[in-house]
Design an enzyme around this catalytic site. Structure first.
Site, PDB file in Angstrom:
ATOM      1  N   PRO A 105      43.870  16.383  33.683  1.00 42.61           N
ATOM      2  CA  PRO A 105      44.477  18.415  33.624  1.00 42.61           C
ATOM      3  C   PRO A 105      46.007  18.519  33.199  1.00 42.61           C
ATOM      4  O   PRO A 105      45.898  17.969  33.951  1.00 42.61           O
ATOM      5  CB  PRO A 105      43.447  19.059  34.234  1.00 42.61           C
ATOM      6  CG  PRO A 105      42.525  17.613  34.678  1.00 42.61           C
ATOM      7  CD  PRO A 105      43.360  16.986  35.144  1.00 42.61           C
ATOM      8  N   GLY A 109      49.474  19.344  38.395  1.00 41.71           N
ATOM      9  CA  GLY A 109      50.291  18.617  40.080  1.00 41.71           C
ATOM     10  C   GLY A 109      49.607  17.263  40.051  1.00 41.71           C
ATOM     11  O   GLY A 109      49.774  16.583  40.412  1.00 41.71           O
ATOM     12  N   LEU A 110      48.842  17.341  38.539  1.00 41.80           N
ATOM     13  CA  LEU A 110      48.084  15.657  38.802  1.00 41.80           C
ATOM     14  C   LEU A 110      48.931  14.456  38.022  1.00 41.80           C
ATOM     15  O   LEU A 110      48.569  13.427  38.059  1.00 41.80           O
ATOM     16  CB  LEU A 110      46.416  15.944  38.402  1.00 41.80           C
ATOM     17  CG  LEU A 110      45.295  16.616  39.608  1.00 41.80           C
ATOM     18  CD1 LEU A 110      44.472  17.555  38.645  1.00 41.80           C
ATOM     19  CD2 LEU A 110      45.652  16.807  40.759  1.00 41.80           C
ATOM     20  N   GLY A 111      49.982  14.660  37.302  1.00 36.07           N
ATOM     21  CA  GLY A 111      50.635  13.692  36.818  1.00 36.07           C
ATOM     22  C   GLY A 111      50.415  13.372  36.201  1.00 36.07           C
ATOM     23  O   GLY A 111      50.359  12.796  35.307  1.00 36.07           O
ATOM     24  N   SER A 112      49.898  14.506  35.052  1.00 32.09           N
ATOM     25  CA  SER A 112      49.702  13.819  33.707  1.00 32.09           C
ATOM     26  C   SER A 112      50.596  13.471  32.568  1.00 32.09           C
ATOM     27  O   SER A 112      50.655  12.362  32.064  1.00 32.09           O
ATOM     28  CB  SER A 112      48.565  15.466  33.376  1.00 32.09           C
ATOM     29  OG  SER A 112      49.780  15.973  31.604  1.00 32.09           O
ATOM     30  N   SER A 113      52.022  14.116  32.535  1.00 27.61           N
ATOM     31  CA  SER A 113      53.238  13.576  32.139  1.00 27.61           C
ATOM     32  C   SER A 113      53.339  12.284  32.547  1.00 27.61           C
ATOM     33  O   SER A 113      53.644  11.549  31.481  1.00 27.61           O
ATOM     34  CB  SER A 113      54.314  15.015  32.318  1.00 27.61           C
ATOM     35  OG  SER A 113      54.458  15.037  33.249  1.00 27.61           O
ATOM     36  N   ALA A 114      53.648  11.937  33.930  1.00 24.95           N
ATOM     37  CA  ALA A 114      53.844  10.822  34.373  1.00 24.95           C
ATOM     38  C   ALA A 114      52.997   9.742  34.084  1.00 24.95           C
ATOM     39  O   ALA A 114      53.341   8.896  33.391  1.00 24.95           O
ATOM     40  CB  ALA A 114      54.332  11.083  35.897  1.00 24.95           C
ATOM     41  N   ASP A 156      56.259  10.577  40.484  1.00 25.79           N
ATOM     42  CA  ASP A 156      54.199  10.440  39.946  1.00 25.79           C
ATOM     43  C   ASP A 156      54.124   9.122  39.324  1.00 25.79           C
ATOM     44  O   ASP A 156      52.722   7.977  39.338  1.00 25.79           O
ATOM     45  CB  ASP A 156      54.914  12.128  39.246  1.00 25.79           C
ATOM     46  CG  ASP A 156      54.714  13.295  39.783  1.00 25.79           C
ATOM     47  OD1 ASP A 156      54.593  13.226  40.922  1.00 25.79           O
ATOM     48  OD2 ASP A 156      54.167  13.905  39.251  1.00 25.79           O
TER      49      ASP A 156
HETATM   50  O1  PMV Z   1      54.548  16.704  39.105  1.00 26.07           O
HETATM   51  P1  PMV Z   1      54.035  17.516  40.468  1.00 26.07           P
HETATM   52  O2  PMV Z   1      53.727  19.216  40.231  1.00 26.07           O
HETATM   53  O3  PMV Z   1      52.814  16.671  40.579  1.00 26.07           O
HETATM   54  O4  PMV Z   1      55.125  17.755  41.974  1.00 26.07           O
HETATM   55  C1  PMV Z   1      55.541  16.491  42.070  1.00 26.07           C
HETATM   56  C2  PMV Z   1      56.258  15.987  43.615  1.00 26.07           C
HETATM   57  C3  PMV Z   1      57.282  17.061  43.527  1.00 26.07           C
HETATM   58  O5  PMV Z   1      57.847  16.514  45.591  1.00 26.07           O
HETATM   59  C4  PMV Z   1      57.010  18.259  44.340  1.00 26.07           C
HETATM   60  C5  PMV Z   1      58.648  16.992  43.062  1.00 26.07           C
HETATM   61  C6  PMV Z   1      58.983  15.394  42.785  1.00 26.07           C
HETATM   62  O6  PMV Z   1      59.551  15.115  41.616  1.00 26.07           O
HETATM   63  O7  PMV Z   1      58.518  14.202  43.767  1.00 26.07           O
END
Ligand code: PMV
Length: 332
Positions: A105, A109-114, A156
């Protein structure tokens, strides 16, 4: 024709997000939702990137020449930069086609782009027959992450590439945490997009205003992360839950929770979950909880009209090759 597919998982941060940007300790884990990326080497100089979820765009010598609808090129630009940086580094003068499909999804905040970046970097390095390590895949992915996020810590792509449960501190080698037994986390999507960039900036302001206090909170967060590691290793799930709630309260203190997230956490705790917290950037996005089987079922049956639930068994595998055609010794 050389055509290689890799997949890479999304992630949840179990504790230490935000503090990790300033050198704090975090624990994160790969989840069972993955992004898939197929890379084909082309004979012309076009770089084409297509995502089932976003659309398709083509570039020639770094210039956008085609897009399936307005704005798609911009949305895929971070991946183009990563792909072109890799082509340049490995001396390939011709183009590639990249096709991405993600089950993760977005904006949760579940890391889809990474995961998309990691799967694409892995597939491209593999297609180019480069001599590469997991660290090279992570470093390549950071090119895209730096375009997409403000001050990314690198957690991520590291977790997506390595898989499993990872102890992460910026600048140190990530360590694998070996759980005694597989364990389950409940992921609850709030339905509101998480706002990482905005929240990272908010934390930077908080830190400027209360530098000593922030350092103390980070010390506590590091202590929580150390205990989370032990709880996972020793399969102390109730203890893990209560540490997660402490982690949430630290994140609340630095201003990255939201009314919706607090409400979900409150509901989970009132139903009898061992613990719950926001995961990732915050301001929206997802919550993770640990609970008994009975409480998990109860939460899902009571609230699935409002929230999306995923039961995730940990640990999960990291980035991997799914398929390769046309390489030396391969059919195609
Ligand atoms: O990618 P997200 O939205 O899950 O956030 C990553 C975690 C943060 O600590 C907020 C940012 C980071 O780059 O570590």
């Amino acid at each position: 024709m050389v055509r290689v597919t890799w997949s890479a998982p999304g992630k949840v941060i179990i504790c230490g997000e935000h503090f990790v940007v300033y050198g704090g300790l975090a624990v994160a884990a790969a989840i069972d939702k993955r992004a898939y990326s197929t890379v084909s080497l082309r004979d012309d100089r076009i770089v084409r990137i297509g995502s089932k979820q976003i659309g398709t765009a083509e570039w020639l010598d770094g210039k956008l020449v085609k897009e399936s609808s307005k704005g798609v090129g911009d949305r895929l630009e971070a991946y183009r930069k990563m792909v072109e940086a890799l082509l340049e580094k490995y001396g390939r003068r011709k183009g590639v086609s990249v096709t991405v499909d993600s089950q993760i999804p977005r904006a949760s905040g579940l890391g889809s782009s990474a995961a998309i970046a990691v799967a694409t970097a892995g597939a491209l390095l593999d297609a180019l027959e480069a001599d590469f390590t997991t660290e090279d895949v992570v470093n390549a992915s950071l090119v895209a992450e730096s375009e997409l996020h403000y001050r990314p810590s690198g957690i991520d792509p590291t977790v997506s590439a390595l898989g499993g449960v990872i102890r992460f501190r910026r600048g140190s080698k990530p360590q694998r945490i070996e759980p005694q037994k597989a364990f389950e986390l409940l992921v609850i999507e709030s339905g509101r997009p998480r706002r990482t960039g905005e929240m990272v900036r908010k934390v930077a302001q908080f830190r400027e205003l209360h530098i000593n206090l922030f350092d103390k909170l980070m010390e506590v967060s590091d202590m929580v992360a150390g205990e989370v590691e032990l709880a996972i290793q020793n399969n102390r799930i109730e203890r893990l839950g209560s540490l997660m709630t402490v982690s949430h309260n630290l994140l609340r203190a630095i201003g990255v929770s939201s009314r919706e997230l607090d409400e979900i956490i409150d509901r989970a705790l009132r139903a009898g979950a061992y613990g719950a917290k926001l995961t990732g950037g915050g301001g929206g996005g997802a919550v993770i909880a640990v609970a008994s089987e009975e409480v998990t079922r109860q939460l899902i049956s009571r609230h699935s009209d409002r929230y999306t639930f995923h039961r995730v068994v940990l640990p999960q595998e990291g980035a991997r090759r799914e398929k390769a055609e046309g390489k030396e010794g391969q059919p195609g």
